[in-house]
Design a protein around this motif. Structure first.
Motif, PDB file in Angstrom:
ATOM      1  N   ARG A  37      29.862 -35.168  14.997  1.00 38.16           N
ATOM      2  CA  ARG A  37      31.074 -35.794  15.508  1.00 38.16           C
ATOM      3  C   ARG A  37      31.634 -34.854  16.570  1.00 38.16           C
ATOM      4  O   ARG A  37      31.759 -33.647  16.338  1.00 38.16           O
ATOM      5  N   VAL A  38      31.976 -35.413  17.722  1.00 41.35           N
ATOM      6  CA  VAL A  38      32.463 -34.614  18.842  1.00 41.35           C
ATOM      7  C   VAL A  38      33.986 -34.582  18.825  1.00 41.35           C
ATOM      8  O   VAL A  38      34.631 -35.629  18.825  1.00 41.35           O
ATOM      9  N   GLY A  39      34.548 -33.370  18.796  1.00 44.77           N
ATOM     10  CA  GLY A  39      36.001 -33.215  18.821  1.00 44.77           C
ATOM     11  C   GLY A  39      36.673 -34.037  17.746  1.00 44.77           C
ATOM     12  O   GLY A  39      36.223 -34.090  16.605  1.00 44.77           O
ATOM     13  N   ILE A  81      27.181 -39.374  15.801  1.00 46.14           N
ATOM     14  CA  ILE A  81      25.866 -39.407  16.451  1.00 46.14           C
ATOM     15  C   ILE A  81      24.827 -38.930  15.445  1.00 46.14           C
ATOM     16  O   ILE A  81      24.985 -37.873  14.828  1.00 46.14           O
ATOM     17  N   ASN A  82      23.762 -39.720  15.269  1.00 48.36           N
ATOM     18  CA  ASN A  82      22.665 -39.298  14.394  1.00 48.36           C
ATOM     19  C   ASN A  82      21.964 -38.105  15.020  1.00 48.36           C
ATOM     20  O   ASN A  82      21.796 -38.038  16.242  1.00 48.36           O
ATOM     21  N   THR A  83      21.545 -37.186  14.187  1.00 47.44           N
ATOM     22  CA  THR A  83      20.936 -35.966  14.691  1.00 47.44           C
ATOM     23  C   THR A  83      19.928 -35.427  13.694  1.00 47.44           C
ATOM     24  O   THR A  83      19.925 -35.814  12.528  1.00 47.44           O
ATOM     25  N   ALA A 140      27.306 -32.232  10.113  1.00 43.54           N
ATOM     26  CA  ALA A 140      27.222 -32.416   8.660  1.00 43.54           C
ATOM     27  C   ALA A 140      25.810 -32.853   8.293  1.00 43.54           C
ATOM     28  O   ALA A 140      25.204 -33.681   8.983  1.00 43.54           O
ATOM     29  N   PHE A 141      25.275 -32.261   7.224  1.00 39.33           N
ATOM     30  CA  PHE A 141      23.975 -32.700   6.721  1.00 39.33           C
ATOM     31  C   PHE A 141      23.874 -32.383   5.239  1.00 39.33           C
ATOM     32  O   PHE A 141      24.654 -31.606   4.697  1.00 39.33           O
ATOM     33  N   LYS A 142      22.919 -33.018   4.590  1.00 39.30           N
ATOM     34  CA  LYS A 142      22.772 -32.888   3.142  1.00 39.30           C
ATOM     35  C   LYS A 142      21.345 -32.454   2.829  1.00 39.30           C
ATOM     36  O   LYS A 142      20.395 -32.980   3.394  1.00 39.30           O
ATOM     37  N   ASP A 143      21.223 -31.481   1.948  1.00 40.22           N
ATOM     38  CA  ASP A 143      19.918 -31.073   1.430  1.00 40.22           C
ATOM     39  C   ASP A 143      19.796 -31.662   0.033  1.00 40.22           C
ATOM     40  O   ASP A 143      20.364 -31.141  -0.928  1.00 40.22           O
ATOM     41  N   ASN A 144      19.081 -32.791  -0.064  1.00 39.56           N
ATOM     42  CA  ASN A 144      18.964 -33.487  -1.346  1.00 39.56           C
ATOM     43  C   ASN A 144      18.203 -32.673  -2.383  1.00 39.56           C
ATOM     44  O   ASN A 144      18.505 -32.736  -3.566  1.00 39.56           O
TER      45      ASN A 144
END
Length: 190
Positions: free
Chosen positions: A118-120, A126-128, A157-161
């Protein structure tokens, strides 16, 4: 750029890094005074005891991080614990110049997980793909181009399942590259 330690302004914070028994330690020290080529910094205290480097067996590196510039490193710096008018200092007598280093030389941990950027304060997400994380930053590959992002603050943000951890990182974009393997992607270094 070659920078002498005694040219660094009083009040500047330096990182001090050293290894003991294979473990890396990192502390902040502040330049308190400069007398000619002699630099006086505050000391590192652990349990009210000054960490001493007088034996010479541990020679730390000093790092000056500068905004929007490469860090400057002085390798294997001799620090001497001294008392001046009842106060503890490290005395550094060093003629060698510090050298600018590329942050990208830091050890990188490959991640390869999908995430969101997310920008600002914008609500657009945006998917990344989180490419890697290092001591000096994070590299992300965005699935779409998103305007001019130079120097913009972003939220990653990301998740390590597998480990069951959710990661949420604030960052600032410092570099954009075009990936030869994914023409539609936009890798950013933050």
């Amino acid at each position: 750029m070659h920078l002498k330690l005694y040219e660094v302004p009083i009040g500047t914070i330096l990182k001090i890094e050293f290894l003991v028994s294979g473990k890396k330690f990192c502390f902040d020290i502040k330049i308190k005074d400069v007398k000619g080529t002699k630099v006086f910094t505050d000391v590192i205290s652990v349990d009210d005891k000054v960490l001493g480097f007088n034996s010479g067996t541990v020679k730390p590196d000093l790092i000056l991080y500068r905004k929007d510039k490469k860090p400057v490193v002085w390798k294997e710096v001799p620090l001497t614990h001294v008392k001046v008018r009842g106060s503890d200092f490290y005395l550094i007598k060093l003629e060698q110049s510090g050298l600018e280093v590329n942050r990208r030389n830091c050890f990188r941990i490959p991640i390869g997980l999908d995430g969101k950027v997310r920008v600002g304060l914008n609500k657009t997400v945006i998917n990344t793909t989180i490419k890697d994380i290092s001591e000096s930053g994070i590299s992300v590959i965005m699935d779409e181009l998103y305007g001019d992002l130079d120097k913009k603050n972003i939220h990653v943000a990301f998740k390590d399942n597998e480990l069951k951890y959710d990661f949420s990182l604030a960052a600032k974009i410092v570099r954009k590259e075009t990936s030869p393997s994914r023409k539609s992607s936009s890798p950013y270094a933050v």
